[in-house]
Enzyme design. Structure first.
Site, PDB file in Angstrom:
ATOM      1  N   GLU A  65       0.829  -1.212   0.000  1.00  0.00           N
ATOM      2  CA  GLU A  65       0.000   0.000   0.000  1.00  0.00           C
ATOM      3  C   GLU A  65       0.866   1.266   0.000  1.00  0.00           C
ATOM      4  OE1 GLU A  65      -2.945  -0.326  -0.777  1.00  0.00           O
ATOM      5  OE2 GLU A  65      -3.124  -2.466  -0.359  1.00  0.00           O
ATOM      6  N   HIS A 124       3.502   6.417  -5.273  1.00  0.00           N
ATOM      7  CA  HIS A 124       3.135   6.749  -6.656  1.00  0.00           C
ATOM      8  C   HIS A 124       2.307   8.034  -6.684  1.00  0.00           C
ATOM      9  CE1 HIS A 124       1.665   4.856 -10.731  1.00  0.00           C
ATOM     10  NE2 HIS A 124       2.494   5.853 -10.902  1.00  0.00           N
TER      11      HIS A 124
END
Length: 688
Positions: A476, A482
């Site tokens: 996660e 990202h």
């Protein structure tokens, strides 16, 4: 009320304590009206003077306030569900869905976009501006902008119906999960359970008024930290069977039965695809993803299955033979509630490895510290915790962090929420609340979150995780990086707003550091002694890594095949016994058991808890696993904590969002296309 409504407050530090259910509808009504006014201004402009700024870029920002307000609402439904929140959300869901669906079906807006497309400015666009232009035009076309009015109207209805049906599916899964409990008063029934699981079950019982110190009882639920130890370790087969039976019934039995909802969702998705000129929903969904078509995605799944089927069949036989040898009986098909139990015994027998022996080395706080240390080494970013209570949160367990670059510049911030609650949906996930941008004025920070349902603290012991839970935390955080490291000029192209079969690369590659000694040394420390994982235990852990890896691979491929077949050939499943048809479909993809285990379709939130979500895209987990296994070989060559390699991954993948096609980003990092053998080698399924 609108001026003071916290759902409309766009400040970075969200005032969660003020986000009360009665304020949801007024806020969203205002946000919708403002977004409609912004779209109207774009749609009614003089076509002769249209520019990038007045068309494509104006559309890009027109819904910002609504996106953020509705994002807060949807997040509350995930972590603070209540009848009041659910009612307020469902009252506004049709309006919000209809609005978003109408944007690309707005004829006047489409005329403006086409008018800009014919200008000299449009013909000279390059780089990220050209990408935004191309993606925007593609969005309109794919959504049906060129359709006749009657079909546009039907599409808007479909989107609204799908939003309501998928929300109901999600509610059924949550409600069915929370509706079941098992309270045990005979301690002999929980023989074999690890001490932490027994302690957690006892405290859970006491929290619900069952038992006390003198006469303890043990409560089990269908939340993963409670269910998994039973299925893996409980010696009492009747206990395992009882928990298994409840788990497979989630979403499959009245009053929370999702069968008819699935049929309706499949029919509506197929109708949507046909209206938009596609023969099946996967071809619509995948047209602009890496796979390009449903047939190509299915071919990937089936080809991967063919590569591992022999090893899968061997692993199934080995498990049956192992049980037979240990029990003195003839080899026979196992019951579904026996598979995890005997698999764990086989692993212990073959590798002398008990996964529970690792748990003391993975206290959650230290795992988080090690994760941040690794991130700082390889990507040059530092996560700094705010003092508890300094920032408002939706629950007392939630923590808040800032992510800073090496020069001290704030890149973004994020929340973490790790333990199960009845008001919180199952699983683990990352999401974003604010997406920043990099433009001529500078860079604005991102705001995100990651949530899970990990093993909670036990009395005076900290939360001690399994290694699989450690992998989940790393996974996660890969998604979160990202988002937080995005450096693109436009929000819609930034962060995790990428092709769905590329989005899992940053998350899955992070899991690798939880397997390497250089990574584990930074956080794998005993919660009492501070000692590192003993060499002998680490050797067993590594040796057992690929234990039944073909079975794990085929399990994921089964999910992907079920997803694609449901959506490529919905009539087969809509007009027949859904469970029976799926059983026939997956006969070569599931561990043979007696009785045959029902499919997960009725609780498969990835496919049916969102109008699109992972529907026709679940294959992307395995697809991205190929990408991550291959990309990690570059880290392995240079050293897994090599800063130069990490900065290259940040530069070419993590920071670039959807500013270029994903294939181009991967090639820029690796210098070539992905090699499927990298994954098979890592999983021990082919020779290096």
């Amino acid at each position: 009320m609108a001026d003071d409504n916290p759902f409309l407050d766009r400040r970075f530090d969200i005032q969660w304590n003020r986000l009360t259910p009665e304020l949801i509808a007024p806020a969203i009504e205002v946000a919708l009206a403002d977004a409609l006014a912004a779209l109207e201004a774009i749609a009614t402009q003089d076509r002769a003077t249209v520019t990038l700024a007045s068309s494509i870029e104006a559309l890009e920002s027109a819904t910002d306030a609504l996106n953020e307000a509705w994002g807060k609402v949807t997040h509350l439904t995930s972590v603070c569900d209540s009848p009041e929140v659910r009612s307020a959300y469902n009252s506004m869901l049709p309006k919000v869905t209809e609005f978003y669906a109408s944007i690309h079906l707005n004829g006047a807006l489409w005329d403006v976009m086409k008018a800009f497309a014919s200008t000299p400015e449009a013909n000279t666009l390059i780089g990220v501006r050209k990408r935004l232009f191309d993606e925007t035009i593609a969005d309109f076309k794919q959504a049906g902008a060129n359709l006749e009015p009657a079909k546009k109207s039907r599409l808007e209805q479909l989107e609204s119906e799908l939003a309501s049906l998928t929300q109901k599916f999600s509610e059924n899964v949550l409600d069915a999960t929370n509706a079941w409990e098992l309270v045990v008063d005979d301690e002999s029934r929980i023989d074999g359970l690890p001490a932490h699981a027994k302690d957690a079950a006892r405290r859970s019982a006491e929290s619900k008024g069952h038992g006390d110190a003198a006469t303890p009882k043990w409560r089990f639920t269908l939340h993963q930290p409670s269910q998994e130890p039973v299925m893996t370790h409980a010696l009492d087969e009747s206990l395992r069977r009882e928990v298994w039976d409840a788990a497979v019934g989630v979403g499959a039995r009245a009053p929370h039965d999702n069968h008819d909802l699935i049929r309706q969702i499949l029919k509506l998705r197929q109708e949507k695809a046909e209206i938009l000129g596609k023969s099946a929903f996967p071809d619509l969904v995948l047209e602009r993803r890496m796979a390009k078509s449903g047939a190509a995605a299915l071919r990937f799944v089936e080809e991967m299955h063919a590569r591992v089927k022999k090893a899968f069949d061997r692993e199934c036989r080995e498990l049956e033979e192992f049980k037979a040898a240990k029990t003195g009986s003839a080899a026979a098909t196992l019951a579904p509630w026996e598979v995890a139990f005997w698999a764990e015994k086989l692993r212990k027998d073959r590798f002398d490895f008990d996964e529970e022996a690792l748990r003391p080395y993975f206290p959650l706080d230290r795992v988080i510290e090690g994760l941040f240390a690794i991130t700082e080494r390889i990507f040059g970013v530092k996560a700094v915790a705010r003092e508890k209570g300094a920032v408002d949160t939706w629950h007392s367990e939630v923590r808040f962090y800032d992510l800073k670059d090496v020069d001290g510049r704030q890149l973004g911030s994020f929340y973490t929420d790790w333990h199960p609650r009845e008001s919180k949906r199952s699983g683990a996930w990352m999401n974003y609340l604010i997406t920043g941008v990099r433009n001529r004025e500078g860079r604005t920070p991102h705001l995100g979150l990651m949530c899970g349902n990990m093993t909670p603290p036990a009395g005076d012991k900290p939360a001690l995780l399994t290694h699989r839970e450690v992998e989940t935390v790393f996974h996660e955080f890969g998604h979160l990086l990202h988002h937080l490291l995005g450096e693109v000029e436009y929000k819609s192209l930034n962060g995790v707003n990428v092709s769905w079969d590329f989005v899992e690369l940053p998350s899955q590659i992070m899991e690798n550091w939880a397997w390497e000694p250089e990574g584990l040394d930074l956080f794998g420390r005993h919660f009492e002694t501070g000692g590192s994982i003993p060499d002998a235990l680490f050797a067993k852990m590594k040796a057992a890594r690929n234990f039944r890896t073909a079975t794990a691979t085929v399990r994921q491929l089964a999910f992907g095949k079920m997803d694609l077949e449901l959506h490529l050939r919905p009539k087969r499943f809509v007009d027949a016994d859904l469970d029976a048809e799926i059983e026939k479909l997956l006969c070569d993809y599931i561990v043979p058991t007696n009785p045959t285990a029902p499919s997960t379709v009725c609780r498969f939130g990835h496919l049916f808890s969102d109008p699109v979500g992972y529907a026709a895209g679940y294959y992307s987990y395995k697809w991205a696993e190929v990408l991550d296994a291959d990309a990690f070989t570059r880290f392995k060559e240079r050293g897994i904590l090599d800063a130069e390699t990490g900065r290259a991954f940040r530069k070419h993948v993590l920071s670039r969002g959807n500013s270029e096609p994903p294939e181009a980003l991967f090639r820029r990092f690796m210098g070539r296309d992905a090699d499927i053998n990298a994954l098979l080698i890592r999983n021990g399924l082919v020779e290096a």
